[in-house]
Design an enzyme around this catalytic site. Sequence first.
Site, PDB file in Angstrom:
ATOM      1  N   GLY A  88     112.257 -32.626  92.820  1.00  0.00           N
ATOM      2  CA  GLY A  88     112.888 -33.865  93.281  1.00  0.00           C
ATOM      3  C   GLY A  88     111.919 -34.751  94.034  1.00  0.00           C
ATOM      4  O   GLY A  88     110.732 -34.450  94.173  1.00  0.00           O
ATOM      5  N   ARG A 127     126.421 -36.791  96.630  1.00  0.00           N
ATOM      6  CA  ARG A 127     127.759 -37.353  96.473  1.00  0.00           C
ATOM      7  C   ARG A 127     127.698 -38.446  95.410  1.00  0.00           C
ATOM      8  O   ARG A 127     126.879 -39.355  95.497  1.00  0.00           O
ATOM      9  CB  ARG A 127     128.249 -37.951  97.790  1.00  0.00           C
ATOM     10  N   GLN A 137     122.218 -19.055  97.265  1.00  0.00           N
ATOM     11  CA  GLN A 137     120.871 -19.075  97.861  1.00  0.00           C
ATOM     12  C   GLN A 137     120.853 -18.295  99.171  1.00  0.00           C
ATOM     13  O   GLN A 137     119.887 -17.585  99.469  1.00  0.00           O
ATOM     14  CB  GLN A 137     120.384 -20.513  98.054  1.00  0.00           C
ATOM     15  N   ASP A 176     116.005 -38.095 111.857  1.00  0.00           N
ATOM     16  CA  ASP A 176     116.755 -38.947 112.775  1.00  0.00           C
ATOM     17  C   ASP A 176     116.009 -39.059 114.115  1.00  0.00           C
ATOM     18  O   ASP A 176     115.916 -40.142 114.698  1.00  0.00           O
ATOM     19  CB  ASP A 176     118.154 -38.354 112.997  1.00  0.00           C
ATOM     20  N   ARG A 223     113.034 -41.295 113.613  1.00  0.00           N
ATOM     21  CA  ARG A 223     113.493 -42.688 113.484  1.00  0.00           C
ATOM     22  C   ARG A 223     113.845 -43.263 114.852  1.00  0.00           C
ATOM     23  O   ARG A 223     113.519 -44.422 115.167  1.00  0.00           O
ATOM     24  CB  ARG A 223     114.741 -42.732 112.589  1.00  0.00           C
ATOM     25  N   HIS A 229     123.929 -34.362 111.062  1.00  0.00           N
ATOM     26  CA  HIS A 229     123.047 -35.285 110.353  1.00  0.00           C
ATOM     27  C   HIS A 229     123.926 -36.141 109.434  1.00  0.00           C
ATOM     28  O   HIS A 229     124.109 -35.839 108.265  1.00  0.00           O
ATOM     29  CB  HIS A 229     121.992 -34.546 109.531  1.00  0.00           C
TER      30      HIS A 229
HETATM   31  P1  NAI Z   1     116.408 -35.497  94.227  1.00  0.00           P
HETATM   32  O1  NAI Z   1     117.689 -35.692  93.504  1.00  0.00           O
HETATM   33  O2  NAI Z   1     115.232 -36.348  93.910  1.00  0.00           O
HETATM   34  O3  NAI Z   1     115.948 -33.987  94.063  1.00  0.00           O
HETATM   35  C1  NAI Z   1     116.813 -32.896  94.178  1.00  0.00           C
HETATM   36  C2  NAI Z   1     116.245 -31.786  93.307  1.00  0.00           C
HETATM   37  O4  NAI Z   1     117.018 -30.603  93.545  1.00  0.00           O
HETATM   38  C3  NAI Z   1     116.335 -32.066  91.793  1.00  0.00           C
HETATM   39  O5  NAI Z   1     115.066 -31.882  91.218  1.00  0.00           O
HETATM   40  C4  NAI Z   1     117.345 -31.030  91.305  1.00  0.00           C
HETATM   41  O6  NAI Z   1     117.054 -30.576  89.994  1.00  0.00           O
HETATM   42  C5  NAI Z   1     117.168 -29.928  92.334  1.00  0.00           C
HETATM   43  N1  NAI Z   1     118.290 -29.001  92.439  1.00  0.00           N
HETATM   44  C6  NAI Z   1     119.619 -29.266  92.333  1.00  0.00           C
HETATM   45  N2  NAI Z   1     120.319 -28.136  92.442  1.00  0.00           N
HETATM   46  C7  NAI Z   1     119.447 -27.131  92.655  1.00  0.00           C
HETATM   47  C8  NAI Z   1     119.577 -25.732  92.834  1.00  0.00           C
HETATM   48  N3  NAI Z   1     120.772 -25.127  92.817  1.00  0.00           N
HETATM   49  N4  NAI Z   1     118.454 -25.006  93.027  1.00  0.00           N
HETATM   50  C9  NAI Z   1     117.244 -25.587  93.018  1.00  0.00           C
HETATM   51  N5  NAI Z   1     117.051 -26.919  92.837  1.00  0.00           N
HETATM   52  C10 NAI Z   1     118.142 -27.673  92.662  1.00  0.00           C
HETATM   53  O7  NAI Z   1     116.794 -35.599  95.785  1.00  0.00           O
HETATM   54  P2  NAI Z   1     115.831 -35.835  97.035  1.00  0.00           P
HETATM   55  O8  NAI Z   1     115.648 -37.275  97.268  1.00  0.00           O
HETATM   56  O9  NAI Z   1     114.639 -34.972  96.889  1.00  0.00           O
HETATM   57  O10 NAI Z   1     116.766 -35.296  98.203  1.00  0.00           O
HETATM   58  C11 NAI Z   1     117.155 -33.935  98.300  1.00  0.00           C
HETATM   59  C12 NAI Z   1     118.244 -33.761  99.339  1.00  0.00           C
HETATM   60  O11 NAI Z   1     117.771 -34.070 100.638  1.00  0.00           O
HETATM   61  C13 NAI Z   1     119.480 -34.636  99.139  1.00  0.00           C
HETATM   62  O12 NAI Z   1     120.630 -33.822  99.357  1.00  0.00           O
HETATM   63  C14 NAI Z   1     119.359 -35.671 100.233  1.00  0.00           C
HETATM   64  O13 NAI Z   1     120.621 -36.170 100.613  1.00  0.00           O
HETATM   65  C15 NAI Z   1     118.756 -34.837 101.318  1.00  0.00           C
HETATM   66  N6  NAI Z   1     118.120 -35.575 102.411  1.00  0.00           N
HETATM   67  C16 NAI Z   1     118.270 -35.080 103.683  1.00  0.00           C
HETATM   68  C17 NAI Z   1     117.689 -35.709 104.759  1.00  0.00           C
HETATM   69  C18 NAI Z   1     117.875 -35.167 106.150  1.00  0.00           C
HETATM   70  O14 NAI Z   1     117.453 -35.861 107.077  1.00  0.00           O
HETATM   71  N7  NAI Z   1     118.456 -34.007 106.402  1.00  0.00           N
HETATM   72  C19 NAI Z   1     116.899 -36.919 104.573  1.00  0.00           C
HETATM   73  C20 NAI Z   1     116.761 -37.355 103.216  1.00  0.00           C
HETATM   74  C21 NAI Z   1     117.358 -36.690 102.182  1.00  0.00           C
END
Ligand code: NAI
Length: 328
Positions: free
Chosen positions: A14, A92, A112, A159, A162, A187
């Site tokens: 991702g 979502r 997991q 956060d 930021r 969060h």
């Molecule tokens: P993305 O959609 O680009 O990547 C997610 C990846 O996870 C995809 O490659 C997908 O194939 C993979 N994936 C889905 N289910 C899986 C599983 N069961 N096992 C292994 N891999 C799996 O999303 P991105 O931008 O990388 O964000 C990832 C997460 O981080 C999102 O849930 C986002 O909301 C969250 N996030 C959290 C933040 C925080 O401050 N806590 C800040 C920014 C994002």
Amino acid sequence: TRTPVNVTVTGAAGQIGYALLFRIASGHLLGADVPVNLRLLEIPQGLKAAEGTAMELDDCAFPLLRGIEITDDPNVAFDGANVALLVGARPRTKGMERGDLLSANGGIFKPQGKAINDNAADDIKVLVVGNPANTNALIAQAAAPDVPAERFTAMTRLDHNRAISQLAKKTGAAVSDIKRLTIWGNHSATQYPDIFHAEVAGKNAAELVNDEAWLADTFIPTVAKRGAAIIEARGASSAASAANAAIDHVYTWVNGTAEGDWTSMGIPSDGSYGVPEGLISSFPVTVKNGTYEIVQGLEINDFSRARIDASVQELKEERDAVRELGLI
Ligand code: NAI
């Protein structure tokens, strides 16, 4: 020479994964003298892209990177894991109710958690990044009864960072002059960035700012809604800053907080500050020798109390919902 540390990253193909893996491999996660083995967990559709990223990692010839394994099997991915970054999650989508979102993520974080329970190293440290991060961490933790509960944490460091940046801008101070800032709660949009105990170059931040309207109407919403503002501007969600925060979270957890400062982490509550025991909520913490402790004895004024309570209430509702779904 040191034995390599096994670092598992889920959602490796991702956006965040792409920004994260290179910094782990270059020594920013654990330290510039710590070799790492990377384990990349993806779903079958993500494996090919993960292989592409692994080719690029090879091409960096990172001296600290000792091996890369790519798999869609959680039992393989978490085998001997010392650090696990749970990034992959189910986002979502339009029209999705909270219950649907929680059960979709339960389908990811429950297995997991079990795989971590059954395969990870005794010193495993888990950071959940994938949203809803606090409750996903709770689900994984509940599925791992043999792992000490405090090893499951959720990311509020983005956060925290930021909020530091916004406070630095407002006061004209350098980021490095800001200490003791706290993110409380979930969060999510209800999170509470607290500057009442923060310091700007040694002075109390709230007194220095002396502007409650700015706090309530500008600072707090700017921090809480920053993710949406980035999507609006970039046309894509914050990935590099999220990856950076994940690096900061683990680095601090392993290497400690500076004397006189603290950080924010989503961690299982011990009941401090009226947060019900067991909820994974963000607190001010100090870290020493790989162990964190909640900062005690902070006075919580009415302004803060109401906001902490509102965010904790949301966490309780999420916990009740995953309980009802049989996920914890
Ligand atoms: P993305 O959609 O680009 O990547 C997610 C990846 O996870 C995809 O490659 C997908 O194939 C993979 N994936 C889905 N289910 C899986 C599983 N069961 N096992 C292994 N891999 C799996 O999303 P991105 O931008 O990388 O964000 C990832 C997460 O981080 C999102 O849930 C986002 O909301 C969250 N996030 C959290 C933040 C925080 O401050 N806590 C800040 C920014 C994002």
